[in-house]
Write a protein that holds these residues in place. Structure first.
Motif, PDB file in Angstrom:
ATOM      1  N   ASN A   1       0.801  -1.222   0.000  1.00 33.85           N
ATOM      2  CA  ASN A   1       0.000   0.000   0.000  1.00 33.85           C
ATOM      3  C   ASN A   1       0.834   1.272   0.000  1.00 33.85           C
ATOM      4  O   ASN A   1       0.272   2.366   0.060  1.00 33.85           O
ATOM      5  CB  ASN A   1      -0.958  -0.002   1.197  1.00 33.85           C
ATOM      6  N   LEU A   2       2.156   1.138  -0.072  1.00 33.54           N
ATOM      7  CA  LEU A   2       2.996   2.331  -0.162  1.00 33.54           C
ATOM      8  C   LEU A   2       2.746   3.009  -1.505  1.00 33.54           C
ATOM      9  O   LEU A   2       2.499   2.339  -2.512  1.00 33.54           O
ATOM     10  CB  LEU A   2       4.474   1.968  -0.040  1.00 33.54           C
ATOM     11  N   PRO A   3       2.819   4.339  -1.546  1.00 32.65           N
ATOM     12  CA  PRO A   3       2.565   5.029  -2.812  1.00 32.65           C
ATOM     13  C   PRO A   3       3.571   4.641  -3.885  1.00 32.65           C
ATOM     14  O   PRO A   3       4.765   4.516  -3.610  1.00 32.65           O
ATOM     15  CB  PRO A   3       2.699   6.519  -2.442  1.00 32.65           C
TER      16      PRO A   3
ATOM     17  N   GLU B   1       9.110  -2.796  -6.712  1.00 37.83           N
ATOM     18  CA  GLU B   1       9.369  -1.746  -7.691  1.00 37.83           C
ATOM     19  C   GLU B   1       8.771  -0.471  -7.100  1.00 37.83           C
ATOM     20  O   GLU B   1       7.624  -0.483  -6.625  1.00 37.83           O
ATOM     21  CB  GLU B   1       8.705  -2.104  -9.013  1.00 37.83           C
ATOM     22  N   THR B   2       9.544   0.602  -7.071  1.00 40.93           N
ATOM     23  CA  THR B   2       9.072   1.816  -6.412  1.00 40.93           C
ATOM     24  C   THR B   2       9.657   3.071  -7.063  1.00 40.93           C
ATOM     25  O   THR B   2      10.728   3.015  -7.665  1.00 40.93           O
ATOM     26  CB  THR B   2       9.425   1.801  -4.905  1.00 40.93           C
TER      27      THR B   2
ATOM     28  N   GLN C   1      10.352   2.205   8.145  1.00 45.43           N
ATOM     29  CA  GLN C   1      10.444   2.422   9.586  1.00 45.43           C
ATOM     30  C   GLN C   1       9.079   2.785  10.177  1.00 45.43           C
ATOM     31  O   GLN C   1       8.758   2.405  11.301  1.00 45.43           O
ATOM     32  CB  GLN C   1      11.494   3.483   9.909  1.00 45.43           C
ATOM     33  N   GLN C   2       8.256   3.478   9.404  1.00 46.53           N
ATOM     34  CA  GLN C   2       6.901   3.782   9.863  1.00 46.53           C
ATOM     35  C   GLN C   2       6.080   2.500   9.987  1.00 46.53           C
ATOM     36  O   GLN C   2       5.326   2.330  10.949  1.00 46.53           O
ATOM     37  CB  GLN C   2       6.219   4.770   8.907  1.00 46.53           C
ATOM     38  N   ILE C   3       6.226   1.589   9.038  1.00 42.36           N
ATOM     39  CA  ILE C   3       5.535   0.293   9.128  1.00 42.36           C
ATOM     40  C   ILE C   3       5.988  -0.449  10.379  1.00 42.36           C
ATOM     41  O   ILE C   3       5.168  -1.009  11.116  1.00 42.36           O
ATOM     42  CB  ILE C   3       5.785  -0.552   7.857  1.00 42.36           C
TER      43      ILE C   3
END
Length: 162
Positions: A28-30, A62-63, A75-77
């Motif tokens: 769900n990361l952008p 892939e990002t 780190q937020q996760i």
């Protein structure tokens, strides 16, 4: 789009579910897509042995997130899943490490890519080899050669993803 490999590990609070939740959060990361996930493996702790065994995996993503932005997101996760840093190499609900980000080499206070000791860790190389056997590191080392260092090490397969 960049290709990155992320190591996942947990040995507290239902580790398999921790890794599953982390993978869902990463998906769900952008502008990020999970391309492959290794099987889940059980391994002995690297540090103090008075802690539970770990469940480990590696994901290929892939990002468009830059390396530091990706680190911040991971780190937020970890924080959202209850990560608390009590002791060096100690037990944890979740550990997410960027192993590789394209062929970049980064050495900063917050981030080292390739991960500084990945080539010595069976709980990284075995799952990485599973999903990327043809991968060559920026150093020229091939995962297909590094895996030979761990031929005599038995890691228990917890969940087979293929």
């Amino acid at each position: 789009m960049a290709i990155a490999y992320i190591a996942l590990g947990s040995n507290l609070n239902q580790p398999v579910q921790q890794l599953d939740s982390a993978l869902n959060a990463m998906a769900n990361l952008p502008q990020t897509q999970i391309l492959a996930v290794s099987s889940f493996y059980c391994s002995k702790p690297l540090g103090p042995q008075d802690q539970p065994d770990y469940i480990n995996a590696v994901a290929k993503i892939e990002t468009t997130l830059e390396p530091i932005a990706l680190l911040d997101a991971l780190q937020q996760i970890e924080l959202e899943q209850g990560r608390v840093r009590l002791r060096h190499w100690g037990e944890r609900t979740l550990d997410l490490d960027i192993l590789l980000y394209d062929q970049l080499v980064i050495k900063s206070e917050r981030l080292t890519i390739p991960h500084y000791d990945m080539h010595n860790r069976e709980f990284v190389i075995v799952p990485l080899y599973e999903i990327a056997p043809e991968l060559t590191l920026s150093s020229g080392e091939k995962i297909s050669e590094l895996i030979n260092n761990f031929k005599n090490i038995q890691m228990e397969l917890v969940i087979k993803t293929k």
